[in-house]
Design a protein around this motif. Structure first.
Motif, PDB file in Angstrom:
ATOM      1  N   THR A 135     -10.432   6.718  21.608  1.00 15.75           N
ATOM      2  CA  THR A 135     -10.286   6.619  23.053  1.00 15.75           C
ATOM      3  C   THR A 135     -10.268   8.014  23.684  1.00 15.75           C
ATOM      4  O   THR A 135     -10.914   8.261  24.712  1.00 15.75           O
TER       5      THR A 135
ATOM      6  N   HIS B 175     -17.577   2.149  15.249  1.00 14.75           N
ATOM      7  CA  HIS B 175     -17.859   1.246  14.120  1.00 14.75           C
ATOM      8  C   HIS B 175     -18.960   1.797  13.208  1.00 14.75           C
ATOM      9  O   HIS B 175     -19.398   1.095  12.316  1.00 14.75           O
TER      10      HIS B 175
ATOM     11  N   LYS C  34     -10.895   1.225  10.912  1.00  9.35           N
ATOM     12  CA  LYS C  34     -12.267   1.729  10.910  1.00  9.35           C
ATOM     13  C   LYS C  34     -12.685   2.180   9.496  1.00  9.35           C
ATOM     14  O   LYS C  34     -11.855   2.218   8.604  1.00  9.35           O
TER      15      LYS C  34
END
Ligand SMILES: *Cc1c(COP(=O)(O)O)cnc(C)c1O
Length: 362
Positions: free
Chosen positions: A57, A156, A182
């Protein structure tokens, strides 16, 4: 139950000595371990301008800040993603404009990106969802034609490839996440890959209040207010040990993905997703379309295999309020796609079991 997602934590014998050393070193903030992790990532990805941060983020937020996205601007994005792709855009004050997806892949549609460009468009956000790489040949061409920067949300897609290189070398901004689930986790963490020294140096300050770490604190001058988004030595120490295992782990995701590509292609009721030219996925999840999805999910879960979509399409959140009917392909794709597990934790027997279950039908 075979889970869809699972954190990989390296074996104790490898991880704990390194962690202990950092924890009691007297220096747990951003320091040597962080820079070493950053350098190793640079070498692996093949890009000099890699900056660690404390989340994916944060990487997205810094990228948007570097571009200067703010109130009055629009950023073209996709609704089929995890929320941070779009909440970070909203945080800048800009409006998220949802492009449609390609019906075959569920990834952002270049045609729809182009159709949504307006005088207010400031950037294009693309997401390599579930580890599949977007149609970058066409997206690069649109970016060039309209002079709009592209941010690749590659949360991803660690070690996915575009034109034979790892993702992280193409667009001016590529953002990775090292969050729990992840491909590689530092517990929490992220990476921002840039393409030039000027932006790299600016981003480096932005991740730490706007301060230049090289200048003594009492002499420093902040010319642009920044965030507190740096990675610390503790997370970096975990990352360094993770890197010892990453190639083998990602290799397992890819092997598993290729097994499903090969074996599921003739299974009745399954439509596999095509990969775009010049792209190679790292199969974070295995994604496909299935007939009678609810039955499929029920059959798989009753047999001990997690199967489901992972994220609510983001235009269902009140904060993004998108007009209905503007993403016809997503409307169809969203009701038919499903993920099955594809990660390092799958055994040979698990793979065969998944294949046999699906071959048997639902
Ligand atoms: C995980 C994720 C992020 C954010 O990463 P964090 O490290 O959790 O902040 C961004 N985009 C996508 C698509 C993600 O899955």
């Amino acid at each position: 139950m075979i889970p869809l997602i699972k954190p990989f934590i390296p074996p104790k014998e490898k991880l704990l000595p390194r962690l202990e050393q950092v924890l009691y070193s007297g220096y747990i903030a951003e320091g040597e371990a962080t820079y070493e992790f950053e350098n190793r990532l640079s070498q692996l990805i093949g890009n000099l301008y890699c900056l660690t941060v404390n989340s994916g983020t944060a990487a997205l937020h810094i990228a948007l800040t570097l571009i200067g996205v703010g109130p009055g601007d629009e950023v073209i994005s996709t609704a089929l993603t995890a929320e941070p792709t779009n909440t970070t855009i909203a945080l800048t004050g800009a409006k998220v404009v949802f492009a449609d997806v390609d019906i075959g892949t569920g990834l952002i549609s270049p045609d729809s990106i182009e159709a949504n460009i307006s005088v207010r468009t400031k950037a294009i956000m693309v997401v390599h969802y579930a580890g599949m790489v977007c149609d970058m040949n066409r997206i690069n061409a649109i970016s060039e034609k309209h002079n709009l920067p592209v941010i690749e949300d590659a949360a991803h897609a660690f070690m996915s490839k575009y034109r034979g290189q790892f993702v992280g070398n193409n667009s001016p901004y590529t953002c990775f996440s090292f969050q729990a689930i992840k491909h590689i986790t530092t517990v929490d963490g992220g990476l921002l890959c840039l393409k030039n020294e000027e932006e790299y140096l600016r981003a480096k300050k932005l991740r730490w209040f706007g301060l230049d770490k090289k200048v003594p604190r009492l002499l420093a001058d902040i010319t642009e207010a920044g965030f507190k988004y740096h990675m610390n030595n503790v997370n970096a120490a975990i990352g360094l040990v993770q890197l010892e295992c990453i190639e083998e782990n990602v290799h397992r995701y890819i092997e598993n993905g290729k097994f499903f590509d090969e074996n599921l292609k003739n299974v009745t009721g399954v439509t596999l997703l095509p990969y775009y030219e010049d792209t190679e996925p790292s199969y974070w999840l295995y994604t496909m379309k299935v007939d009678r999805r609810n039955n499929f999910i029920k059959m798989m879960t009753e047999n001990g295999v997690s199967a489901s979509p992972l994220h609510l399409r983001n235009d269902r959140h009140s904060v993004f309020k998108a007009p209905l009917g503007t993403t016809p392909n997503l409307d169809v794709f969203y009701d038919s796609f499903v993920h099955i597990p594809c990660g390092w934790w799958l055994t040979e027997a698990d793979k065969v079991k998944i294949f046999e279950l699906m071959k048997h039908g639902w």
